[in-house]
Design a protein around this motif. Structure first.
Motif, PDB file in Angstrom:
ATOM      1  N   LEU A  36       0.848  -1.184   0.000  1.00 39.51           N
ATOM      2  CA  LEU A  36       0.000   0.000   0.000  1.00 39.51           C
ATOM      3  C   LEU A  36       0.883   1.233   0.000  1.00 39.51           C
ATOM      4  N   SER A  37       0.625   2.162  -0.924  1.00 41.86           N
ATOM      5  CA  SER A  37       1.435   3.373  -1.024  1.00 41.86           C
ATOM      6  C   SER A  37       0.628   4.592  -0.599  1.00 41.86           C
ATOM      7  N   LEU A  38       1.261   5.472   0.175  1.00 41.62           N
ATOM      8  CA  LEU A  38       0.673   6.759   0.541  1.00 41.62           C
ATOM      9  C   LEU A  38       1.372   7.839  -0.272  1.00 41.62           C
ATOM     10  N   ILE A  39       0.585   8.624  -1.009  1.00 45.51           N
ATOM     11  CA  ILE A  39       1.152   9.701  -1.807  1.00 45.51           C
ATOM     12  C   ILE A  39       0.421  10.999  -1.490  1.00 45.51           C
ATOM     13  N   VAL A  89       0.443   9.531   9.479  1.00 45.00           N
ATOM     14  CA  VAL A  89      -0.275   8.256   9.429  1.00 45.00           C
ATOM     15  C   VAL A  89       0.678   7.105   9.733  1.00 45.00           C
ATOM     16  N   LEU A  90       1.837   7.115   9.077  1.00 47.47           N
ATOM     17  CA  LEU A  90       2.812   6.044   9.287  1.00 47.47           C
ATOM     18  C   LEU A  90       3.294   6.013  10.738  1.00 47.47           C
ATOM     19  N   LEU A 121       2.616  -7.379   5.034  1.00 49.26           N
ATOM     20  CA  LEU A 121       1.954  -6.150   4.608  1.00 49.26           C
ATOM     21  C   LEU A 121       3.002  -5.046   4.598  1.00 49.26           C
ATOM     22  N   LEU A 122       3.088  -4.314   3.489  1.00 43.57           N
ATOM     23  CA  LEU A 122       4.041  -3.211   3.381  1.00 43.57           C
ATOM     24  C   LEU A 122       3.289  -1.924   3.087  1.00 43.57           C
ATOM     25  N   VAL A 123       3.570  -0.892   3.878  1.00 43.59           N
ATOM     26  CA  VAL A 123       2.959   0.420   3.681  1.00 43.59           C
ATOM     27  C   VAL A 123       4.089   1.420   3.513  1.00 43.59           C
ATOM     28  N   PHE A 124       4.125   2.109   2.368  1.00 45.27           N
ATOM     29  CA  PHE A 124       5.213   3.054   2.151  1.00 45.27           C
ATOM     30  C   PHE A 124       4.704   4.358   1.558  1.00 45.27           C
TER      31      PHE A 124
END
Length: 236
Positions: free
Chosen positions: A30-33, A43-44, A176-179
């Motif tokens: 999941l990517s946050l832009i 958020v992170l 799960l990866l969030v970047f």
């Protein structure tokens, strides 16, 4: 699964995150832009536990017993290791900090090319080499969740590509990866979904492929520019 519900983060009188909600599944990226100051890092940091939200909750289903924060690998945008500590000393510390697979640890250490810097103090390293140490501390130990803030900042093309391969390998292992990132072709290459944030609010939650296809603008950057100019700014 990670569930974020009505997440609200406030610094003084300013709201950095305003009632953000989303789900994220294991085995996904999941990517946050969004622009600087949009709330991505807040958020992170809330997920990791470095920031305490004023409202909302973050829940992990099917989690193991104990403190779930210990099950999260975290790669901050800027690593904050002591400047006078040698790379070899940091490596020894990381090996003792948590149980790791020695072979896997050594493989990542070698891939990052850190052997040449073993006797160099952290404060004397270039920005890119500091990020390599940052990658090592985050991914040398298997975790169910990885939170990564601006992962390719200061990295040369070779290491940037290597990091993408690491993210995809961790996904394949079921993590799960969030970047967060400003580089949209990274989002198109590896993200299953992206969240577009602005001024603390969540504007879009979609897959890159579906979002681009629905607007027929060729790539994510062109599609987001059209959305930004024709829909978002006009409605403000």
């Amino acid at each position: 699964m990670m569930q974020v519900r009505d997440l609200t983060v406030q610094y003084g009188k300013s709201f950095a995150v305003k009632g953000v909600s989303f789900d994220a599944e294991a085995g996904n990226i999941l990517s946050l832009i969004g622009p600087n100051g949009s709330g991505k890092s807040s958020v992170l940091k809330s997920i990791v536990g470095l920031v305490k939200p004023v409202q909302g909750k973050i829940e992990f289903r099917e989690k193991e017993e104990g403190n779930f924060n210990s099950k999260i690998g975290y790669m901050p945008q800027a690593p904050l290791f002591p400047k006078n500590v040698k790379v070899s000393e940091l490596v020894d510390f990381l090996k003792r900090l948590e149980t790791s697979d020695p072979k896997e640890f050594q493989e990542l250490f070698d891939l990052l090319g850190l052997k040449d810097y073993e006797n160099v103090k952290f404060g004397s390293l270039s920005g890119g080499t500091k990020q390599k140490v940052n990658i090592l501390q985050c991914f040398s130990i298997r975790k169910p969740v990885y939170i990564v803030d601006e992962p390719t900042a200061s990295l040369d093309p070779y290491i940037s590509n290597l990091l993408k391969e690491i993210l995809l390998r961790k996904k394949k292992e079921g993590a799960l990866l969030v970047f967060s990132t400003h580089i949209l072709n990274e989002v198109e290459e590896i993200a299953d979904r992206f969240l577009l944030m602005s001024e603390g609010s969540l504007l879009i939650d979609d897959s890159p492929q579906n979002f681009v296809k629905s607007r027929d603008k060729g790539n994510l950057q062109n599609t987001l520019m059209e959305f930004w100019n024709s829909e978002y700014l006009e409605k403000r």
